[in-house]
Motif scaffolding. Structure first.
Motif, PDB file in Angstrom:
ATOM      1  N   MET A  12       0.777  -1.100  -0.062  1.00  0.00           N
ATOM      2  CA  MET A  12       0.048   0.038  -0.002  1.00  0.00           C
ATOM      3  C   MET A  12       0.913   1.251   0.002  1.00  0.00           C
ATOM      4  SD  MET A  12      -3.253  -0.789  -0.122  1.00  0.00           S
ATOM      5  CE  MET A  12      -4.098   0.611   0.636  1.00  0.00           C
ATOM      6  N   PRO A  13       0.550   2.212  -0.617  1.00  0.00           N
ATOM      7  CA  PRO A  13       1.296   3.714  -0.646  1.00  0.00           C
ATOM      8  C   PRO A  13       1.335   4.156   0.759  1.00  0.00           C
ATOM      9  CG  PRO A  13      -0.141   3.455  -2.442  1.00  0.00           C
ATOM     10  CD  PRO A  13      -0.574   2.433  -1.715  1.00  0.00           C
ATOM     11  N   HIS A  14       2.466   4.773   1.060  1.00  0.00           N
ATOM     12  CA  HIS A  14       2.597   5.564   2.251  1.00  0.00           C
ATOM     13  C   HIS A  14       1.548   6.598   2.288  1.00  0.00           C
ATOM     14  CE1 HIS A  14       5.201   7.109   5.597  1.00  0.00           C
ATOM     15  NE2 HIS A  14       4.707   8.025   5.288  1.00  0.00           N
ATOM     16  N   ARG A  15       0.856   6.725   3.355  1.00  0.00           N
ATOM     17  CA  ARG A  15      -0.157   7.756   3.168  1.00  0.00           C
ATOM     18  C   ARG A  15       0.140   9.141   4.069  1.00  0.00           C
ATOM     19  NH1 ARG A  15      -6.120   7.488   2.597  1.00  0.00           N
ATOM     20  NH2 ARG A  15      -7.334   8.807   3.785  1.00  0.00           N
ATOM     21  N   VAL A  16       0.168  10.084   3.257  1.00  0.00           N
ATOM     22  CA  VAL A  16       0.497  11.364   3.498  1.00  0.00           C
ATOM     23  C   VAL A  16      -0.770  12.206   3.734  1.00  0.00           C
ATOM     24  CG1 VAL A  16       1.713  13.364   3.150  1.00  0.00           C
ATOM     25  CG2 VAL A  16       2.721  11.449   2.590  1.00  0.00           C
ATOM     26  N   VAL A  17      -0.964  12.838   5.123  1.00  0.00           N
ATOM     27  CA  VAL A  17      -2.266  13.592   5.426  1.00  0.00           C
ATOM     28  C   VAL A  17      -1.684  14.914   5.565  1.00  0.00           C
ATOM     29  CG1 VAL A  17      -4.218  13.816   6.971  1.00  0.00           C
ATOM     30  CG2 VAL A  17      -3.569  11.781   6.216  1.00  0.00           C
ATOM     31  N   VAL A  18      -2.126  15.827   4.932  1.00  0.00           N
ATOM     32  CA  VAL A  18      -1.854  17.275   5.031  1.00  0.00           C
ATOM     33  C   VAL A  18      -2.837  18.157   5.836  1.00  0.00           C
ATOM     34  CG1 VAL A  18      -1.157  19.476   3.509  1.00  0.00           C
ATOM     35  CG2 VAL A  18      -0.580  17.174   2.809  1.00  0.00           C
ATOM     36  N   LEU A  19      -2.496  18.849   6.777  1.00  0.00           N
ATOM     37  CA  LEU A  19      -3.323  19.499   7.756  1.00  0.00           C
ATOM     38  C   LEU A  19      -3.857  20.985   7.177  1.00  0.00           C
ATOM     39  CD1 LEU A  19      -5.515  19.495  10.166  1.00  0.00           C
ATOM     40  CD2 LEU A  19      -3.560  20.042  11.415  1.00  0.00           C
ATOM     41  N   ALA A  20      -4.939  21.327   6.551  1.00  0.00           N
ATOM     42  CA  ALA A  20      -5.196  22.481   5.987  1.00  0.00           C
ATOM     43  C   ALA A  20      -5.871  23.523   7.128  1.00  0.00           C
ATOM     44  CB  ALA A  20      -5.884  22.557   4.820  1.00  0.00           C
ATOM     45  N   ALA A  62      -9.211  12.080   8.879  1.00  0.00           N
ATOM     46  CA  ALA A  62      -8.162  11.545   8.203  1.00  0.00           C
ATOM     47  C   ALA A  62      -6.740  11.387   8.928  1.00  0.00           C
ATOM     48  CB  ALA A  62      -8.107  12.391   6.759  1.00  0.00           C
ATOM     49  N   LEU A  63      -6.874  12.153   9.824  1.00  0.00           N
ATOM     50  CA  LEU A  63      -5.396  12.086  10.566  1.00  0.00           C
ATOM     51  C   LEU A  63      -5.349  10.768  11.355  1.00  0.00           C
ATOM     52  CD1 LEU A  63      -5.799  15.493  12.229  1.00  0.00           C
ATOM     53  CD2 LEU A  63      -4.037  15.037  10.440  1.00  0.00           C
ATOM     54  N   ALA A  64      -6.139  10.204  11.412  1.00  0.00           N
ATOM     55  CA  ALA A  64      -6.105   8.697  12.118  1.00  0.00           C
ATOM     56  C   ALA A  64      -5.448   7.857  11.333  1.00  0.00           C
ATOM     57  CB  ALA A  64      -7.463   8.205  12.933  1.00  0.00           C
ATOM     58  N   THR A  65      -5.421   8.038  10.045  1.00  0.00           N
ATOM     59  CA  THR A  65      -5.154   7.068   8.971  1.00  0.00           C
ATOM     60  C   THR A  65      -3.671   7.234   8.352  1.00  0.00           C
ATOM     61  OG1 THR A  65      -5.938   8.357   7.000  1.00  0.00           O
ATOM     62  CG2 THR A  65      -7.409   6.946   8.246  1.00  0.00           C
ATOM     63  N   ALA A  66      -2.920   8.320   8.963  1.00  0.00           N
ATOM     64  CA  ALA A  66      -1.790   8.895   8.432  1.00  0.00           C
ATOM     65  C   ALA A  66      -0.630   7.965   8.688  1.00  0.00           C
ATOM     66  CB  ALA A  66      -1.745  10.400   8.596  1.00  0.00           C
ATOM     67  N   ASP A  67       0.256   7.915   7.879  1.00  0.00           N
ATOM     68  CA  ASP A  67       1.542   7.416   8.080  1.00  0.00           C
ATOM     69  C   ASP A  67       2.754   8.800   8.392  1.00  0.00           C
ATOM     70  OD1 ASP A  67       1.206   4.674   7.567  1.00  0.00           O
ATOM     71  OD2 ASP A  67       0.843   5.187   5.564  1.00  0.00           O
TER      72      ASP A  67
END
Length: 328
Positions: A1-9, A70-75
């Motif tokens: 699975m791709p590494h998940r990057v979550v950007v906080l706006a 979505a932050l809970a799913t971030a790598d």
């Protein structure tokens, strides 16, 4: 699975910096076992509120389709700069809304800030007792608000393992490219840099603010000397040899070089040799001794010492890591 990057706006976000993670991570490609392109990262942008518009510091808002969950799913979580941090900036205190959102981040998630996004990481306690940087114009204020953080205002970015901070704008690009390089090797990062038309590598320790980034017309530059050195990295290069390429004294050349590049000629040469060694280790089957000679380190022992200092791993481990990554 791709590494998940979550950007906080966050409200007051700077659109340019908000888009950096998508531009760098979102375009990073590897190959699968069949030779087909595969995405190395999945980039998601979220708000601390339910999906909807987020104000920026420009004359437009951005429509964010993900809420704080979505932050809970971030790598990896990336916090870009904002001009509306309120008590975070003024008192070093998270708002209830922001604290609740960050509480969703899983332990062990890699945390990254761009520019004044470092205020958010510091207020959340991620930077306590750790080295960090931020935009040079905010460094003194940042240190006053967060005395528990070891602030370095003179560098482009700081990699402290699972927490990384950068200075403003272009330094955010440097940091994201550094993460791609750390995760997948120099070849992938260099290709992203080439497509983005930015320098493939600026060391994090390079000066954040160069007082004279462009030489005045009446002054010669050190560009020719750098090009000359890059063409012969496998040979011994003395400071006086570089100075002679510009018909300067060693003292004048050293001063001019630092003014233009932000580091000394010796530091720059070491960086370029480390980069060449990385590319050779990733893309060739040359022996460690030959890589050392071709990169200008002379011996395997010298290469090992420099690579360990720069990357924290010896050449054999670096090659095994990124060959395995490329073959995955």
């Amino acid at each position: 699975m791709p590494h998940r990057v979550v950007v906080l706006a966050l409200d007051g976000a700077l659109p340019f910096e908000l888009g950096i993670p998508q531009r760098i991570f979102g375009r990073s490609l590897g190959t699968d076992s069949d030779g087909r392109d595969r995405k190395l990262y999945e980039v998601v942008t979220c708000s601390i509120r339910p999906p909807g518009p987020v104000r920026t510091d420009a004359d437009f808002a951005v429509l964010v389709e993900h809420g704080p969950e979505a932050l809970a799913t971030a790598d990896t979580v990336v916090v870009p700069a904002s001009y509306e941090l309120g008590p975070v900036f003024e008192e070093g205190r998270l708002t209830e809304e922001l604290a609740a959102a960050l509480a969703l981040v899983r332990p062990g998630t890699r945390m990254v800030s761009i520019c004044t996004g470092s205020y958010v990481l510091a207020a959340a306690g991620y930077l306590d007792g750790r080295p960090a940087t931020t935009h040079w114009s905010s460094a003194d204020h940042f240190q006053r608000i967060f005395p528990q953080v070891r602030v370095d205002p003179d560098v482009l970015f700081i990699d402290d393992g699972d927490v990384l901070t950068s200075a403003g704008v272009a330094a955010g690009i440097d940091l994201c490219l550094h993460l791609v390089r750390r995760d997948h090797g120099a070849a992938v990062a260099n290709e992203i840099a080439r497509r983005t038309v930015v320098p493939p590598y600026r060391d994090g320790g390079q000066a954040q603010y160069i007082h004279r980034p462009l030489p005045e017309p009446q002054f010669a530059t050190t560009t020719a000397a750098r090009a000359w050195a890059l063409a012969r990295l496998d040979r011994p290069i003395l400071l006086r040899d570089m100075a002679e390429q510009e018909a300067m004294s060693v003292r004048t050349f050293t001063r001019r070089f630092r003014e233009e590049v932000g580091i000394s000629p010796g530091q720059w040469l070491t960086q370029q040799r480390v980069e060449r060694a990385r590319r050779l280790l990733e893309s060739t089957d040359l022996s460690i001794d030959q890589v050392a000679r071709d990169a200008g380190f002379g011996t395997a022992t010298s290469l090992r010492q420099h690579l360990q200092a720069a990357l924290g791993v010896p050449p054999t481990v670096y090659r095994r890591t990124f060959r395995s990554s490329a073959d995955a």
